[in-house]
Design a protein around this motif. Sequence first.
Motif, PDB file in Angstrom:
ATOM      1  N   UNK A 199      -4.358   3.848  14.912  1.00 45.22           N
ATOM      2  CA  UNK A 199      -5.581   3.102  14.136  1.00 45.22           C
ATOM      3  C   UNK A 199      -5.047   1.791  13.570  1.00 45.22           C
ATOM      4  N   UNK A 200      -3.852   1.884  13.035  1.00 51.10           N
ATOM      5  CA  UNK A 200      -3.257   0.675  12.280  1.00 51.10           C
ATOM      6  C   UNK A 200      -3.248  -0.379  13.347  1.00 51.10           C
ATOM      7  N   UNK A 201      -2.386  -0.146  14.490  1.00 49.49           N
ATOM      8  CA  UNK A 201      -2.053  -1.235  15.663  1.00 49.49           C
ATOM      9  C   UNK A 201      -3.297  -1.546  15.983  1.00 49.49           C
ATOM     10  N   UNK A 202      -4.520  -0.910  16.153  1.00 48.48           N
ATOM     11  CA  UNK A 202      -5.737  -1.335  16.820  1.00 48.48           C
ATOM     12  C   UNK A 202      -6.469  -2.533  16.023  1.00 48.48           C
ATOM     13  N   UNK A 246      -8.402  -7.240   5.556  1.00 49.60           N
ATOM     14  CA  UNK A 246      -9.010  -8.196   4.552  1.00 49.60           C
ATOM     15  C   UNK A 246      -7.983  -9.478   4.679  1.00 49.60           C
ATOM     16  N   UNK A 247      -6.618  -9.330   4.981  1.00 49.73           N
ATOM     17  CA  UNK A 247      -5.764 -10.331   4.853  1.00 49.73           C
ATOM     18  C   UNK A 247      -4.559 -10.626   5.774  1.00 49.73           C
ATOM     19  N   UNK A 248      -4.956  -9.956   6.894  1.00 54.45           N
ATOM     20  CA  UNK A 248      -3.834 -10.004   8.011  1.00 54.45           C
ATOM     21  C   UNK A 248      -3.888 -11.252   8.697  1.00 54.45           C
ATOM     22  N   UNK A 249      -2.639 -11.953   8.994  1.00 54.59           N
ATOM     23  CA  UNK A 249      -2.395 -13.098   9.784  1.00 54.59           C
ATOM     24  C   UNK A 249      -1.490 -12.882  11.073  1.00 54.59           C
ATOM     25  N   UNK A 250      -1.521 -13.550  11.949  1.00 52.60           N
ATOM     26  CA  UNK A 250      -0.511 -13.526  12.982  1.00 52.60           C
ATOM     27  C   UNK A 250       0.775 -14.258  12.907  1.00 52.60           C
ATOM     28  N   UNK A 273       0.552  -1.257  -0.144  1.00 50.87           N
ATOM     29  CA  UNK A 273      -0.097  -0.006  -0.078  1.00 50.87           C
ATOM     30  C   UNK A 273       1.043   1.328   0.092  1.00 50.87           C
ATOM     31  N   UNK A 274       1.777   1.346   0.769  1.00 48.68           N
ATOM     32  CA  UNK A 274       2.958   2.377   0.837  1.00 48.68           C
ATOM     33  C   UNK A 274       3.550   2.675  -0.401  1.00 48.68           C
ATOM     34  N   UNK A 275       3.742   1.664  -1.258  1.00 50.86           N
ATOM     35  CA  UNK A 275       4.418   1.547  -2.567  1.00 50.86           C
ATOM     36  C   UNK A 275       3.401   2.514  -3.488  1.00 50.86           C
ATOM     37  N   UNK A 318      -2.694   6.898   3.927  1.00 51.22           N
ATOM     38  CA  UNK A 318      -1.700   5.652   3.879  1.00 51.22           C
ATOM     39  C   UNK A 318      -2.407   4.722   4.943  1.00 51.22           C
ATOM     40  N   UNK A 319      -2.891   5.309   6.172  1.00 45.21           N
ATOM     41  CA  UNK A 319      -3.429   4.441   7.078  1.00 45.21           C
ATOM     42  C   UNK A 319      -4.723   3.772   6.796  1.00 45.21           C
ATOM     43  N   UNK A 320      -5.472   4.472   5.838  1.00 45.39           N
ATOM     44  CA  UNK A 320      -6.617   4.222   5.757  1.00 45.39           C
ATOM     45  C   UNK A 320      -6.593   2.924   4.348  1.00 45.39           C
ATOM     46  N   UNK A 321      -5.365   3.087   3.591  1.00 42.71           N
ATOM     47  CA  UNK A 321      -5.325   1.926   2.433  1.00 42.71           C
ATOM     48  C   UNK A 321      -4.609   0.890   3.192  1.00 42.71           C
ATOM     49  N   UNK A 322      -3.741   1.108   4.048  1.00 37.31           N
ATOM     50  CA  UNK A 322      -3.441   0.002   4.897  1.00 37.31           C
ATOM     51  C   UNK A 322      -4.151  -0.999   5.708  1.00 37.31           C
ATOM     52  N   UNK A 323      -4.914  -0.099   6.610  1.00 37.02           N
ATOM     53  CA  UNK A 323      -5.987  -0.566   7.238  1.00 37.02           C
ATOM     54  C   UNK A 323      -6.873  -1.642   6.631  1.00 37.02           C
TER      55      UNK A 323
END
Length: 522
Positions: free
Chosen positions: A124-127, A94-98, A25-27, A84-89
């Motif tokens: 916000x991203x951490x939460x 959608x896809x985050x895994x531990x 997302x950052x790129x 960037x926060x919105x795009x990353x969140x």
Amino acid sequence: MAKITTLLLDCDNTLVLSEKLAFAACADLANHILQKHNLHPNYTGESLMTEFVGQNFRGMLLSLCQKHNLHIPEDELAGYVSSEEDAVIAKLNASLEPCEGVHDALKEMDGKYTLAVVSSSAGRRLKASLVKTNMQDYFGDRVYSAATSLPTPTSKPDPAIYNFAAQQLGKKPEECVAFEDSKSGTLSAVRAGIPVIGYVGSYDEDEREKMTALLKENGAKIVMQHWSEFDGAMQTIEKAKLLVAEGRLFRSARLGMRTSPALFRKLTLYPSDDASVSDRETLRHDVGIKTVMDLRTKSEHVKQAKKREVDLKIPALVRSNDALAEPMEIPGLEYCNININGKGFERTLLWRLSFWNIFKVLILMLFGYRMEAISILGREVMKPRGLIGLGYDTIDYCGAELATALREFASSPRYPILVHCTQGKDRTGLIICLLLLLLDVPIDAVTYDYTLSEAGLLPEKEERMVEIREIGLTEEFASAPGEWIGKMNEYLGEKYGGTREYLGGIGVDEGVQARIVEALLG
């Protein structure tokens, strides 16, 4: 001795596998921003991750602007950070895994330690990351962001967020352990005085060896490949804290540098010459030091005395530093001056010079130009030998001096003992290393203790580099490399059969060794 009560965990690629998602997302956004300014670098998530892992988007974008000679106004920058926060969140939701095994490790930590997240990423991203992976209950509101928790946003490797987190939690650095996957995160914790356990399980298999070396190089004491290694990593640190009775043995650099009880708590003290009156009282009465073992050379003592003479001629300095009116040695303490790198060491270095350089050194010494002579030895012999080679030379050619120093630790009335030299990591490091190996302290724990010097020496690094360059040496000689202890241990084993055998060979017999162990254990 301070007990470890608090674990401070980085989030991205330490708790959750977020970096690849986030940098993709950052790129996209970074390329869009730069294209608006007629720049077309075409960054990928992978290329940005290689360069900026551990930093937040604000820090990364500011670095890119500097690289491309671009200025973005603060209000525009804030808008990009929010986008960037919105795009990353969105990608995280959608896809985050531990990270593999982290939930089992968190269950093991829960209840035993206070847990907190300490990250460069926005709150916000951490939460979102913690909620998505069902980790929020472990941390509650103990989530600290360099981007959004501080009055002035920053990013690792700035230690501000670790300092802030410890302050908010009411913890001292020595009560905490940090878990980090990146160079910038490791440096951030180290600069805050907090020991680091590295984690490389989120990296591809072919990158793990390189990242392990990088994290150790920047101060990580232990590096885990998988979260299943958590218990063993903590045991290495916790077990080590029990091996020397509290308040028995302290090590230090020269005046004004940090003093570390071995093992492992750190505090700021000033061992002798330039200590303020209040610091002298702390050393004598609060810490209760009885003996100061000074391992410096004649040249170092002469240089310190000359510096004091100069300082005494500056009225403003005399008025501001009440210690200048005090004697060099602190009244009430017993001093034990042992030049560890004595005649045998000096002769060994001298005979490694060319005939012409031997002649120059002898002439310079004869006419009182001691530092100029030492600089020739520095450039021609010490620099090529390196820290490890000089450690071997100390073992081989300074046996009599080492034995003299070590016998002092067999006398209980001497304790507590403060050992110091100029940097507190080479000569002092070898003495402490030999004592801890005699106690059968695990080599990882001895290494951990030794590398604490790195963070303690950072504030004075530039000042020390002036002195180091003066004698022809390089930045390597200002460091406390993690492999140094292991190399000394291997050398003792391969050449002498082990620590006890070496000590016996230099005149520290089994009886003295037994008394040293008894005295250290209190």
